[in-house]
Design an enzyme around this catalytic site. Structure first.
Site, PDB file in Angstrom:
ATOM      1  CG  ASP A 254       6.299   9.633  19.826  1.00  0.00           C
ATOM      2  OD1 ASP A 254       5.763  10.538  20.145  1.00  0.00           O
ATOM      3  OD2 ASP A 254       5.944  10.099  18.417  1.00  0.00           O
TER       4      ASP A 254
ATOM      5  CD  GLN B 273       6.938  18.927  14.904  1.00  0.00           C
ATOM      6  OE1 GLN B 273       7.511  17.496  15.173  1.00  0.00           O
ATOM      7  NE2 GLN B 273       5.377  19.288  15.497  1.00  0.00           N
TER       8      GLN B 273
ATOM      9  CD  GLU C 205       0.377  12.865  21.255  1.00  0.00           C
ATOM     10  OE1 GLU C 205       1.127  12.564  21.245  1.00  0.00           O
ATOM     11  OE2 GLU C 205      -0.702  13.445  19.908  1.00  0.00           O
TER      12      GLU C 205
ATOM     13  CB  SER D 150       7.321  19.643  18.365  1.00  0.00           C
ATOM     14  OG  SER D 150       7.028  18.166  19.273  1.00  0.00           O
TER      15      SER D 150
END
Length: 358
Positions: free
Chosen positions: A274, A230, A328, A265
């Site tokens: 994702d 990250q 997103e 995150s």
């Protein structure tokens, strides 16, 4: 004694002034003009040396001023010597000017803003970073983790409205709420290097199986991320925007809307993934983490059915002022079936849902 031009003009104007009021007015105006002109001429005559010095100074200033340099650039006298030219052309010397970024510029960076070459390279470092359902099932059968290739939809649980902010499924992770130091969870392997919180795997597989039955082959692009990964993603995004001319603070502000600041995150706690379709990914040659996925049939199906398996679209369109993250449609967060149903039906964000519990 010789009569001068000035005296002749003055005499004639004076004579004219005696021939009536109209001519007197004309003569007075003419006399004023005459006095001014001859006074100026006398000044030039008496100060010609001083004026010559001023003119020379102006010429020299014009010759050396930066705005006039192109006029003399062709002259040998003003050509740069070889050492100066070599210094300017040296790659080790660079001047960076902070650029003001417009919305048009941002639109032209669409791929870089949403994924970018930097993140693509990181994803390509591991060939197993992108997997579809059949890959997962095959791997889990090999590891004797999963015997039945058909994933059943999870049984309906008794509906309950007793939610607690202390529930691991509802933990809020964002810029204002970083990952608690004492937060603990167990990772389970999806396949290869892909991992997630072991408590969500069954629901994840059930969602992917249901999507396949609906005609969509889902592709996991990025599940759990380590702290180091990250940090690397975020730092490379900052460098990308600074390379576009942004200041560090502007790059940090924009970058944090695309890649979460390290330790803030949801990917770092294994509850976020994702996910896109393999068709959309191949259509975009791997750069599929784009807002266009939300308009595809697979994206629409995911938005309509993800809650049935405990997932939500974490960063919905129109709620950027709450989440501080751009829309997103590929980012799915596990919160449990009950909470997900309410969040998606009422078009809430996780922040808004948790506010209602207070």
């Amino acid at each position: 004694m010789k009569t001068t031009v000035e005296e002749i003009i003055r005499y004639r104007l004076l004579k004219m002034s005696k021939k009536g009021p109209i001519r007197r007015a004309i003569a007075i105006v003419g006399m004023c003009v005459c006095v001014s002109v001859f006074h100026f001429l006398h000044y030039l005559r008496d100060n010609k040396k001083r004026l010559a010095m001023v003119m020379m100074s102006l010429v020299l200033f014009t010759a050396y001023a930066s705005f006039s340099f192109p006029i003399f650039a062709d002259s040998e006298e003003y050509k740069m010597d070889e050492r100066l030219a070599a210094l300017i052309s040296d790659d080790s010397v660079s001047l960076v000017q902070e650029a003001e970024i417009s919305l048009e510029d941002l639109e032209s960076w669409e791929e870089e803003l949403l994924l970018g070459e930097d993140e693509t390279e990181l994803l390509e470092e591991d060939d197993e970073d992108q997997i579809v359902l059949e890959d997962i099932l095959s791997y889990r059968r090999e590891q004797e983790l999963y015997a039945n290739p058909i994933v059943d939809t999870p049984e309906e649980k008794e509906e309950s409205l007793d939610f607690s902010a202390d529930d691991w499924r509802l933990i809020l992770i964002n810029k204002q709420h970083p990952i608690p130091e004492d937060y603990d969870f167990t990772l389970a392997t999806i396949k290869g290097s892909q991992k997630c919180d072991e408590r969500i795997i069954d629901d994840l597989l059930a969602m992917m199986q249901a999507a396949r039955e609906a005609g969509f082959n889902l592709l996991i692009k990025s599940p759990y991320r380590s702290d180091a990964r990250q940090e690397q993603l975020f730092e490379r995004k900052i460098k990308l925007f600074m390379g576009k001319g942004m200041s560090y603070m502007d790059a940090f502000k924009l970058g944090s809307q695309i890649v979460q600041v390290p330790n803030s995150s949801e990917h770092q706690i294994g509850l976020a993934l994702d996910i896109v379709s393999d068709y959309y990914d191949s259509l975009n040659r791997g750069d599929s983490l784009t807002q266009g996925f939300g308009d595809t049939e697979a994206g629409i199906w995911m938005e309509e059915h993800c809650a049935e398996f405990g997932f939500i679209v974490r960063y919905p369109k129109g709620k950027e002022y709450i989440t501080s993250v751009e829309y997103e449609p590929w980012h799915f967060r596990y919160v449990g079936v009950e909470a997900a149903t309410i969040i998606m039906e009422q078009e809430l964000t996780l922040e808004e849902f948790l506010d209602q519990l207070d």
